[in-house]
Scaffold this motif. Structure first.
Motif, PDB file in Angstrom:
ATOM      1  N   ARG A  91      33.221 -40.281  10.319  1.00  0.00           N
ATOM      2  CA  ARG A  91      32.096 -39.371  10.090  1.00  0.00           C
ATOM      3  C   ARG A  91      31.374 -39.786   8.813  1.00  0.00           C
ATOM      4  N   TYR A  92      30.068 -39.538   8.782  1.00  0.00           N
ATOM      5  CA  TYR A  92      29.273 -39.870   7.594  1.00  0.00           C
ATOM      6  C   TYR A  92      28.118 -38.898   7.485  1.00  0.00           C
ATOM      7  N   HIS A  93      27.897 -38.403   6.259  1.00  0.00           N
ATOM      8  CA  HIS A  93      26.745 -37.526   5.993  1.00  0.00           C
ATOM      9  C   HIS A  93      25.721 -38.330   5.208  1.00  0.00           C
ATOM     10  N   LEU A  94      24.563 -38.538   5.804  1.00  0.00           N
ATOM     11  CA  LEU A  94      23.531 -39.389   5.226  1.00  0.00           C
ATOM     12  C   LEU A  94      22.714 -38.598   4.204  1.00  0.00           C
ATOM     13  N   LEU A  95      22.720 -39.068   2.965  1.00  0.00           N
ATOM     14  CA  LEU A  95      22.004 -38.396   1.882  1.00  0.00           C
ATOM     15  C   LEU A  95      20.592 -38.962   1.737  1.00  0.00           C
TER      16      LEU A  95
END
Length: 551
Positions: free
Chosen positions: A186-190
């Motif tokens: 999972r990755y949260h794109l800033l």
């Protein structure tokens, strides 16, 4: 209209997706690496989240370009579907034929047969769902059931969910816990930082044919301020600023033109930060006075009733910190007892207010800098300010255990019950409780509270002990190979071996370390692996607990 005036052969800031203008920042590349790793493992679900306009579609397009030729891909852009409609759409994308008015079972059987045949023929199947925050819980459960089809080593259907931050909150629901446990990456794109915005603007101008600077440094700073680092908003602001410059026959584009563009595109803009500061300071003083007044009256009531007590830090759940950062313990709990006294309600209100007032990540980083006896620098991003003070930033996706394993104070990205984002700093850990700083206040909260509010993204500061090599692998010097062996042995709390080469045992130890930390297990210690190792080995700076077992 303005292309000839600026020496452009195309419109560089159209919001229509154009692969020629694809710009991958370090964050986009890191997101791509996480997704690629997730697909390269045993399958299941891969999650990519980010605010509107941060470039999730850009990352997904890059991912599609890297998917091997032996992969069949289904792409669903509108996920507002029922279970039956979802399966029918999946069949349409994979060109699976079905009759009129099929049942759920018929579609499921057809898809299962397709997946088995693909696996037999050495082909993979990937389903990508955009705007996945709109998926209904029963549809997500149907997707989970589809991924039940598997061999001894991998899932036959891999699913990539792309959506806004609300998707993270959706997956925390109790009835979706089985699906959440199947997410392999999972990755949260800033949003982009100011330096990345400058590179982004320059890249698009160069693709459009102009190689000379067009925006001043102040204009870039204004773009970052008004867009918040969102590429789509940056495009809108740049387009409007270029129109204004063309109308005034003016080059280059300055910050005043960007500010005016922000008024036209976004409406009224905020007062500049230097003008806001007196109001912020006044509000802080009022808040501090109000909190002190509350604590003073609370103490007086406790003294009169002979019930005053001081709980140890691991038992006290709320700590209010004054302006001078000297904490004052309040003997209350975030998780209230069954009785709901007025005092408990007031304490809950203090926590809720602190959450509402912690929407600035810059304020959170200011608290983190304070733990390192450093401070933010006006006009620089947090990471730029860290570099100026011989520190480095490190962002990671993970959970409670990821943070506790690293054992560093961290800025954490949190969400309330309404999916509103707020930021805090984990200051200290005792057993299953952490000291969480929200603005000027500190609260002891337990693991359950943290898990319900944590979005999965955290950032730490650390001090590198030495200059890191680019990578350590089979062809590296014996000194670097031995250093890698010593480092892994220290992390795993075992005796280091004396090596004469990069052997298979070292490679297996390295791959195990990489898997444990969500890194690509390629047996090569690249930059991310070396940073992760050095985070463990560094002796500099504050820690959450005095001693931590790292595995």
């Amino acid at each position: 209209m303005y292309k000839a005036f600026y020496g452009l052969n195309d419109n560089p800031f159209s919001i229509a997706p154009n692969p020629h203008y694809m710009f991958l920042s370090d964050r986009h590349r890191e997101a791509l690496a996480h997704l690629t790793y997730g697909l390269g493992e045993t399958g299941g679900f891969v999650l990519l989240t980010g605010e509107v306009g941060t470039g999730k579609t850009t990352v997904s397009r890059c991912l599609l370009q890297q998917i091997p030729d032996n992969t069949d891909t289904a792409f669903i852009l509108n996920p507002s579907l029922t279970e039956l409609e979802l399966l029918a759409t999946l069949c349409d994308e994979l060109e699976i034929k079905y009759g009129d008015n099929p049942t759920l079972k018929q579609l499921t059987d057809l898809i299962s047969m397709y997946l088995l045949n693909n696996h037999k023929n050495g082909r993979n199947t990937v389903l990508i769902i955009d705007e996945a925050q709109h998926l209904r819980s029963e549809v997500l459960e149907q997707l989970r059931l589809l991924t039940n089809l598997e061999t001894n080593t991998k899932k036959l259907l891999q699913v990539i969910l792309i959506g806004q931050p609300e998707l993270q909150q959706l997956l925390k629901r109790q009835d979706l816990r089985q699906l959440a446990q199947r997410i392999t990456a999972r990755y949260h794109l800033l949003p982009l930082n100011k330096d990345e915005i400058a590179l982004y603007v320059l890249h698009r101008l160069q693709v459009a044919g102009r190689h000379e600077p067009l925006f001043t440094r102040k204009a870039i700073a204004a773009l970052h301020k008004h867009s918040g680092g969102i590429p789509r908003l940056t495009n809108l602001l740049c387009e409007r600023a270029l129109m204004a410059g063309y109308g005034q026959a003016k080059v280059p584009i300055d910050h005043k033109m960007v500010n005016q563009a922000a008024v036209e595109v976004l409406g009224d803009i905020d007062v500049s930060s230097d003008k806001r500061w007196p109001y912020v300071a006044a509000a802080a003083l009022v808040l501090a006075f109000g909190l002190s007044f509350y604590l003073f009256n609370r103490s007086a009531i406790d003294e009169n009733s002979n019930t005053a007590s001081v709980l140890p830090p691991a038992s006290a759940n709320v700590v209010a910190s004054g302006i001078d950062n000297s904490p004052m313990t309040v003997t209350t709990a975030v998780q209230p007892p069954l009785s709901s006294s007025p005092a408990v309600n007031a304490e809950q209100q203090i926590l809720r207010q602190a959450m509402l007032q912690s929407s600035s990540i810059d304020n959170a980083f200011a608290g983190l800098f304070g733990l390192w006896n450093k401070q933010p620098i006006m006009g620089l991003s947090a990471c730029q300010a860290a570099q100026q003070q011989e520190l480095a930033c490190y962002q990671q996706q993970g959970n409670w255990h990821s943070i506790m394993r690293l054992n560093y104070p961290a800025v954490v990205y949190l969400q309330d019950a309404q999916a509103n984002v707020f930021y805090g700093v984990i200051v200290e850990r005792q057993a299953e409780q952490i000291l969480l700083q929200l603005g000027e206040q500190q609260f002891w909260v337990n693991k359950d509270w943290f898990d319900r509010h944590f979005s999965g993204t955290f950032e730490i500061l650390w001090q590198p002990d030495s200059v890191l090599p680019r990578e350590i692998g089979q062809s590296s010097s014996l000194a670097q190979v031995q250093w890698l062996e010593n480092s892994l042995a220290m992390v795993n709390q075992r005796r280091a071996r004396l090596l004469s080469q990069f052997d298979s045992d070292l490679e297996q130890q390295l791959m195990q370390f990489q898997r444990q930390h969500g890194l690509k297990p390629d047996g090569i210690a690249g930059s991310q692996t070396l940073i992760q190792l050095n985070l463990y080995l560094s002796q500099q700076g504050p820690r959450l607990a005095a001693a931590e077992v790292r595995r």
